[in-house]
Design a protein around this motif. Structure first.
Motif, short mmCIF file in Angstrom:
data_model
loop_
_atom_site.label_atom_id
_atom_site.label_comp_id
_atom_site.label_asym_id
_atom_site.label_seq_id
_atom_site.Cartn_x
_atom_site.Cartn_y
_atom_site.Cartn_z
N GLU A 1 102.69 -50.86 -66.96
CA GLU A 1 103.02 -50.15 -65.71
C GLU A 1 103.33 -51.01 -64.72
O GLU A 1 102.81 -51.89 -64.32
CB GLU A 1 101.99 -48.89 -65.31
N ASP A 2 104.67 -50.61 -64.11
CA ASP A 2 105.47 -51.36 -63.12
C ASP A 2 104.61 -51.68 -61.72
O ASP A 2 104.11 -52.76 -61.35
CB ASP A 2 106.80 -51.03 -62.84
N PHE A 3 103.96 -50.38 -61.39
CA PHE A 3 103.28 -50.57 -59.86
C PHE A 3 102.13 -49.30 -59.76
O PHE A 3 102.28 -48.38 -60.58
CB PHE A 3 104.46 -50.44 -58.89
N PHE A 4 101.39 -49.58 -58.95
CA PHE A 4 100.34 -48.72 -58.76
C PHE A 4 100.32 -48.49 -57.17
O PHE A 4 100.33 -49.48 -56.38
CB PHE A 4 98.93 -49.17 -59.05
N LEU B 1 103.68 -44.27 -68.71
CA LEU B 1 103.10 -43.19 -67.60
C LEU B 1 102.69 -42.09 -68.19
O LEU B 1 101.58 -41.53 -67.64
CB LEU B 1 104.36 -42.85 -66.85
N ARG B 2 103.22 -41.42 -69.53
CA ARG B 2 102.51 -40.28 -70.07
C ARG B 2 101.11 -40.72 -70.55
O ARG B 2 100.11 -39.80 -70.39
CB ARG B 2 103.19 -39.97 -71.00
N LYS B 3 100.89 -41.72 -71.08
CA LYS B 3 99.47 -42.18 -71.62
C LYS B 3 98.61 -42.11 -70.55
O LYS B 3 97.46 -41.81 -70.77
CB LYS B 3 99.51 -43.57 -72.33
N LEU B 4 98.94 -42.85 -69.40
CA LEU B 4 98.02 -43.07 -68.50
C LEU B 4 97.63 -41.85 -67.73
O LEU B 4 96.36 -41.63 -67.33
CB LEU B 4 98.72 -43.80 -67.10
N ASN C 1 90.31 -41.53 -70.19
CA ASN C 1 89.71 -43.03 -69.74
C ASN C 1 89.98 -43.17 -68.51
O ASN C 1 89.43 -44.04 -67.77
CB ASN C 1 89.80 -43.99 -70.72
N TYR C 2 91.34 -43.03 -67.97
CA TYR C 2 91.96 -43.42 -66.88
C TYR C 2 91.59 -42.07 -65.86
O TYR C 2 92.43 -41.57 -65.40
CB TYR C 2 93.23 -43.75 -66.92
N SER C 3 90.38 -42.01 -65.30
CA SER C 3 89.80 -40.75 -64.70
C SER C 3 90.49 -40.79 -63.28
O SER C 3 90.39 -39.73 -62.64
CB SER C 3 88.42 -40.75 -64.64
#
Length: 444
Positions: A371-374, A396-399, A404-406
């Protein structure tokens, strides 16, 4: 022609404070610091004393009798008796601080004396800022300035705060832009990408309404940066610093945009170059985007210092560094070509930096998840994807979908498209990047 800048309102607020401290405005060279300070000074003070330590080297002796205000103004008046000091009505401007950092030691004296307001400015190039900070800690205020952002560019082109609010309203409501709005803002955005935010470049463009001579100004700025490396980078390998700076555009053009020292020197080691990268970052001529250890909050401390991407804090200077063919494509044919993804990504990094947002990305080891940025709200982590094409946003969809990425509940996609909302992905045109911080604040 004076361009309205965001520092203008900051300076007015600073002056309104009854117990204001001496102010240091720092930033890369040629971003408009001096012009903004003098504009503010002329509008708000009966008397202005301005000293430029590069152009007026004779003033480097004004501390010869010590750091008291009385002795400093006595010595300034000896050098130039026309300079007057009217208590309560005078602003003293010490410009090009990097040439005479010792003057910062006097800021405590000026604060305690209280008769005169003081603003210092200087490029980060050459400022031994740790020394300056230690000399005046508790007796100064800092403000970091950048080249013009897209909002300031819109102001320069005659657009009002109402136009900015309307763009933000589209983002918040999810209402699509009209064909006219989209066409106009995309054209302005492309202009800004090519020009960047250096005031001299934008002034040339607005006065002539063409790109002619803007590239020449940009390349001269880059030459000045490299000259400053030779002048100010003491105790470091100047060749290595210059090599890192020149390598940024080439490395951004790679599919894997992680900055690789091996692309500069085959057997390069990070410890040999870490000081060089820090110097360029402190100088304000590169920005560093760190790889997160894991996509979760908090962001600070949750990253690998050895894995990073480098960007130019001014996309116009990135474009100016490309070859002649790429210049022709961009300026005449409006074709982004091979650099399309890199340019848009650099622009988003620039927009985030200028909003005070941290720069972080994520790449999962031995996997395609990247992923490019947060960015973040109060208690949510928000991934931001910059799309150079209309392919689906798989990472993006996976995240968003992976439990697991709460900390991640939704994400932002910046693309060459209109506003759209679908299954937790909020799509905005590239030109909306400069409003992301305000958008996040409205969402809470």
């Amino acid at each position: 022609m004076y361009f309205k800048r965001k520092v203008d309102s900051y300076l007015r607020q600073w002056k309104e404070k009854e117990n204001r401290l001496p102010l240091i405005i720092k930033g890369a060279r040629q971003i408009g610091k001096t012009e903004s300070i003098i504009h503010f000074a002329d509008e708000n003070y009966e008397n202005v004393v301005s000293i430029n330590f590069v152009l007026e080297g004779q003033y480097k002796t004004i501390l010869s009798d010590g750091y008291s205000v009385e002795n400093i103004i006595k010595n300034i008046s000896l050098i130039d008796p026309s300079k007057k000091f009217i208590a309560g009505k005078t602003l003293i401007v010490f410009d090009e601080l990097q040439e005479f950092p010792d003057i910062s030691t006097s800021l405590k004296s000026f604060k305690m004396d209280g008769r005169f307001d003081v603003i210092c400015s200087g490029s980060l190039l050459g400022i031994n800022y740790k020394k300056i900070h230690s000399n005046s800690v508790g007796y100064k205020t800092d403000y970091e300035m950048f080249s013009m952002d897209f909002e300031e560019f819109l102001w320069a082109k005659g657009y009002s705060d109402l136009h900015i609010e309307q763009i933000l309203e589209h983002m918040c409501s999810g209402k699509v832009f009209s064909e006219t709005e989209l066409s106009v803002y995309k054209k302005l955005f492309l202009e800004y990408c090519v020009l960047g935010g250096m005031p001299a470049v934008i002034r040339q463009y607005i006065e002539t309404n063409t790109f002619s001579d803007t590239l020449e100004i940009q390349r001269q700025i880059q030459l000045d940066y490299e000259e400053d490396i030779r002048k100010y980078a003491e105790g470091l390998d100047q060749t290595k610093i210059a090599s890192v700076y020149r390598s940024v555009p080439v490395q951004l053009a790679k599919e894997n945009k992680k900055f690789q020292l091996s692309k500069i020197e085959k057997n390069a080691r990070s410890r040999e170059y870490s000081g060089c990268i820090d110097w360029l970052k402190d100088a304000g001529v590169v920005s560093v985007c760190y790889c997160l250890d894991y996509p979760e909050l908090p962001l600070k401390g949750n990253y690998d210092e050895l894995k990073f991407k480098l960007y130019y804090p001014d996309t116009g200077l990135l474009i100016a560094s490309l070859d002649e063919e790429a210049q022709e494509d961009l300026r005449a044919n409006k074709n982004m070509g091979v650099y399309k993804g890199a340019l848009y990504e650099n622009f988003v990094a620039e927009a985030f930096l200028k909003q005070g947002l941290g720069l972080y990305y994520y790449k999962k080891e031995n996997a395609t998840l990247e992923e490019d940025f947060f960015v973040r709200t109060k208690d949510e982590l928000v991934p931001v994807e910059v799309k150079a094409n209309n392919n689906r946003s798989k990472s993006l969809r996976k995240l968003i979908d992976n439990e697991n990425y709460s900390d991640i509940k939704w994400g932002i996609k910046l693309a060459d498209s209109n506003v759209g909302i679908e299954n937790g992905i909020y799509t905005f045109p590239y030109f909306c990047s400069f409003l992301i911080k305000r958008y996040l604040a409205k969402r809470g």
